[in-house]
Design an enzyme around this catalytic site. Structure first.
Site, short mmCIF file in Angstrom:
data_model
loop_
_atom_site.label_atom_id
_atom_site.label_comp_id
_atom_site.label_asym_id
_atom_site.label_seq_id
_atom_site.Cartn_x
_atom_site.Cartn_y
_atom_site.Cartn_z
N ASN A 146 18.43 64.33 32.04
CA ASN A 146 19.08 63.83 33.25
C ASN A 146 18.23 64.04 34.50
O ASN A 146 18.44 63.37 35.51
CB ASN A 146 20.45 64.46 33.42
CG ASN A 146 21.44 63.98 32.37
OD1 ASN A 146 21.25 62.92 31.78
ND2 ASN A 146 22.48 64.75 32.13
N ASP A 152 25.76 55.03 27.22
CA ASP A 152 26.86 55.49 26.37
C ASP A 152 28.13 54.69 26.62
O ASP A 152 28.44 54.33 27.75
CB ASP A 152 27.17 56.96 26.65
CG ASP A 152 26.13 57.89 26.06
OD1 ASP A 152 25.54 57.51 25.04
OD2 ASP A 152 25.91 58.97 26.62
N ARG A 173 21.01 53.07 30.89
CA ARG A 173 21.79 53.43 32.07
C ARG A 173 20.89 53.90 33.22
O ARG A 173 21.10 53.56 34.38
CB ARG A 173 22.79 54.54 31.69
CG ARG A 173 23.61 55.08 32.85
CD ARG A 173 24.69 54.13 33.28
NE ARG A 173 25.36 54.58 34.48
CZ ARG A 173 26.32 53.91 35.10
NH1 ARG A 173 26.71 52.76 34.62
NH2 ARG A 173 26.89 54.38 36.18
#
EC number: 2.5.1.7
Length: 435
Positions: free
Chosen positions: A23, A121, A97
């Protein structure tokens, strides 16, 4: 499509070093677009999502040079903006994403940024309003092609402003931050996300010549500068992977050492695992987990059942709730798992119920887990990984289960975990990748 075949019920032992934080690195990679100078990034995890973003950067014209297994140099001095309007970009960008975070840097440096509706996701609604409202506040014009699900922002110049985010979105904060560093004037972002990953992005941008204060708080102040320079940056260890390895050790009743975890950036993670009754030690910057035959969930001081819920940092990360849920299936006691942020993330519990776990799915956001205290071992089964975190949770359950399990759609696990089967084999797991 590949699958994992896991022979469960074996004790493991050894040492694991966590990969770089997924992340964080997705933000850091997008930030290389802010300067024409060379940027070196270390501790880059070799996972599908990161490699997809590196590919997109290469197609944009960024010069990518792999220096070693986990280090790269990037130089965005000859950007091909035409790629943004190509059918290839619509295909490539929609598969990831994290691709949304190229928009802020492109808007800041080149005056325009486009993105197809991002993938990722299937864990519930993940809206993009926070990102684009931030760009609009800085002076950009927004447009949306409904037929192609294609978003765009354009501006001849961005101007600093005061803004209050409607939610403490991590990717939204990162995107707005990267667009504001080259804006004219001063920008304040209130209700900004303040995760260690955002702090790392701020530190990197400041090392490139940005002027960001309030780092680590929910109020960031950005004084715009005319240009940014190159830099070298090292990505933090992945706190979600660290929590996953704790889950592996606990569920297989194994002794494990997790190296170089950056304790100061783990937040509430150690405390939540301790509330589940898990024993571990801080040894320098490592976590040592001894073999434990039982762990008892703590109740609140008034005797009521413990609730583990996610919240924006410094609250508990939603990415570890699936791991906590699996761990609780063999704990002594009962816990309520409350997944507030995503309404589809708990739907994998039906697989655990098939394996013999006592889980009551109260609604899309809450599940009650009654632990077996290892009195009843989970049973092997065949299952499919619905997303990254549910996938690793099912893998942990399979490692502890009696018999041989099959997990399909393991590309979901590969999106977030580097070379997972080889690393599990190195500590004694019986796992193989099959077609």
């Amino acid at each position: 499509m590949a699958s994992f075949k896991i022979e469960g019920g074996h004790k493991l032992q050894g040492t694991i070093t966590p990969q770089g934080a997924k992340n964080e690195v997705l933000q850091i990679l997008c930030a290389v677009l802010l300067t024409p100078e060379k940027v070196i990034i270390n501790n880059v995890p070799d996972i599908i999502d990161v490699n997809k973003l590196i590919f997109i950067l290469g197609e944009l014209g960024v010069k990518v040079n792999k220096l070693s297994s986990n280090s790269y140099s990037f130089q965005a001095d000859e950007i091909n903006l035409g790629y943004l309007e190509s059918s290839d970009f619509k295909r490539d960008g929609s598969s990831l994403r994290g691709s949304i975070m190229i928009v802020g840097p492109l808007l800041a440096r080149f005056g325009k940024g486009y993105i197809p509706k991002p993938g990722g996701d299937k864990i519930g609604r993940r809206r993009l309003d926070t990102h684009f409202e931030g760009f609009i506040n800085l002076g950009a014009k927004f447009r949306y092609n409904k037929e192609d699900n294609f978003y765009g922002v354009e501006a001849e110049e961005l101007f600093g402003t005061d803004m209050l985010l409607d939610e403490a979105s991590v990717t939204g904060t990162a995107n707005i931050l990267m667009s504001a560093v080259l804006a004219t004037g001063t920008t304040t972002i209130y209700n900004a996300a303040c995760e260690p990953y955002i702090q790392q992005l701020c530190k990197m941008l400041n090392s490139m010549g940005a002027n960001i204060t309030g780092v680590g708080s929910n109020l960031l102040t950005i004084n715009g500068v005319k240009e940014l320079k190159g830099c070298e940056h090292t990505v933090l260890p992945d706190m979600i992977e660290i929590g996953s390895w704790i889950g592996v050790a606990v569920m297989t009743r194994s002794e494990l050492t997790i190296k170089n975890v950056s304790w100061e950036n783990l937040g509430q993670i150690p405390d939540v695992f301790r509330k589940l009754g898990i024993q571990f030690e801080k040894r320098g910057d490592d976590i040592y987990i001894p073999e434990q035959d039982s762990y008892e969930i703590q109740n609140y001081i008034d005797g009521s059942v413990l609730t583990v819920a996610d919240a924006p940092w410094p609250g508990f990360t939603p990415d570890l709730l699936s791991i906590v849920l699996v761990i609780a299936t063999q704990a002594k006691g009962t816990v309520l798992i409350h997944q507030k942020m995503f309404e589809s993330r708990l739907f994998f519990v039906d697989k655990l119920i098939d394996m013999g776990a006592k889980v009551i799915l109260c609604d899309p956001h809450r599940a009650t887990v009654i632990g077996h205290n290892f009195q009843s071992q989970l049973k092997a089964t065949k299952m499919t990984s619905p997303d990254i975190r549910a996938g690793i949770s099912l893998l942990i359950a399979a490692l502890s289960a009696k018999g041989t399990s099959i997990i399909n759609n393991i590309e979901q696990i590969d999106r977030g975990y580097e070379n997972i089967e080889a690393r599990l084999k190195s500590i004694g797991a019986k796992i193989e990748r099959i077609d």
